[in-house]
Design a protein around this motif. Sequence first.
Motif, PDB file in Angstrom:
ATOM      1  N   PRO A  19       0.839  -1.203   0.000  1.00 48.34           N
ATOM      2  CA  PRO A  19       0.000   0.000   0.000  1.00 48.34           C
ATOM      3  C   PRO A  19       0.873   1.253   0.000  1.00 48.34           C
ATOM      4  O   PRO A  19       2.026   1.227   0.451  1.00 48.34           O
ATOM      5  N   GLU A  20       0.331   2.350  -0.472  1.00 45.83           N
ATOM      6  CA  GLU A  20       1.049   3.618  -0.517  1.00 45.83           C
ATOM      7  C   GLU A  20       1.586   3.994   0.866  1.00 45.83           C
ATOM      8  O   GLU A  20       0.919   3.822   1.873  1.00 45.83           O
ATOM      9  N   CYS A  21       2.812   4.490   0.905  1.00 49.42           N
ATOM     10  CA  CYS A  21       3.482   4.986   2.118  1.00 49.42           C
ATOM     11  C   CYS A  21       3.776   3.914   3.168  1.00 49.42           C
ATOM     12  O   CYS A  21       4.024   4.228   4.323  1.00 49.42           O
ATOM     13  N   THR A  22       3.771   2.653   2.787  1.00 49.97           N
ATOM     14  CA  THR A  22       4.043   1.589   3.760  1.00 49.97           C
ATOM     15  C   THR A  22       5.385   1.795   4.450  1.00 49.97           C
ATOM     16  O   THR A  22       5.492   1.682   5.672  1.00 49.97           O
ATOM     17  N   TYR A  23       6.424   2.079   3.678  1.00 50.38           N
ATOM     18  CA  TYR A  23       7.747   2.233   4.287  1.00 50.38           C
ATOM     19  C   TYR A  23       7.815   3.419   5.233  1.00 50.38           C
ATOM     20  O   TYR A  23       8.535   3.401   6.215  1.00 50.38           O
ATOM     21  N   ALA A  24       7.057   4.447   4.979  1.00 54.50           N
ATOM     22  CA  ALA A  24       7.055   5.625   5.845  1.00 54.50           C
ATOM     23  C   ALA A  24       6.242   5.399   7.114  1.00 54.50           C
ATOM     24  O   ALA A  24       6.556   5.946   8.169  1.00 54.50           O
ATOM     25  N   ASN A  25       5.185   4.583   7.019  1.00 55.85           N
ATOM     26  CA  ASN A  25       4.257   4.436   8.142  1.00 55.85           C
ATOM     27  C   ASN A  25       4.346   3.113   8.891  1.00 55.85           C
ATOM     28  O   ASN A  25       3.829   2.998   9.997  1.00 55.85           O
ATOM     29  N   ASP A  26       4.949   2.113   8.291  1.00 55.99           N
ATOM     30  CA  ASP A  26       4.906   0.783   8.902  1.00 55.99           C
ATOM     31  C   ASP A  26       6.175   0.006   8.586  1.00 55.99           C
ATOM     32  O   ASP A  26       6.159  -0.959   7.840  1.00 55.99           O
ATOM     33  N   CYS A  27       7.280   0.440   9.134  1.00 50.65           N
ATOM     34  CA  CYS A  27       8.548  -0.245   8.869  1.00 50.65           C
ATOM     35  C   CYS A  27       9.363  -0.322  10.147  1.00 50.65           C
ATOM     36  O   CYS A  27       9.722   0.697  10.723  1.00 50.65           O
ATOM     37  N   THR A  28       9.617  -1.537  10.604  1.00 49.70           N
ATOM     38  CA  THR A  28      10.457  -1.773  11.772  1.00 49.70           C
ATOM     39  C   THR A  28      11.567  -2.723  11.349  1.00 49.70           C
ATOM     40  O   THR A  28      11.279  -3.777  10.781  1.00 49.70           O
ATOM     41  N   VAL A  29      12.794  -2.371  11.588  1.00 49.89           N
ATOM     42  CA  VAL A  29      13.923  -3.233  11.245  1.00 49.89           C
ATOM     43  C   VAL A  29      14.447  -3.870  12.520  1.00 49.89           C
ATOM     44  O   VAL A  29      14.735  -3.172  13.493  1.00 49.89           O
ATOM     45  N   VAL A  30      14.532  -5.183  12.515  1.00 45.46           N
ATOM     46  CA  VAL A  30      15.047  -5.927  13.672  1.00 45.46           C
ATOM     47  C   VAL A  30      16.235  -6.746  13.186  1.00 45.46           C
ATOM     48  O   VAL A  30      16.088  -7.577  12.297  1.00 45.46           O
TER      49      VAL A  30
END
Length: 70
Positions: free
Chosen positions: A47-58
């Motif tokens: 979906p649009e803006c996924t990386y801006a709104n829903d990205c957690t790096v573990v």
Amino acid sequence: MRTIKAETLTRAFVVPKGTLVKINTAIWHLAPLPVHEAELQAMIILPECTYANDCTVVDYPEKDWFVIEK
């Protein structure tokens, strides 16, 4: 509140070539990795803006890395 380590919930699986995989919202996942080839071609639709709104790096410590075997 109970704490569960992320690595206890980690699963790896082999997906046959040409298969569509739908990952639900709020599921942590790694990018597709090739098992028997040097490289992988994949189409990822978000979906649009996924990386801006829903990205957690573990990052896993090296001692917790895993090997995918078939």
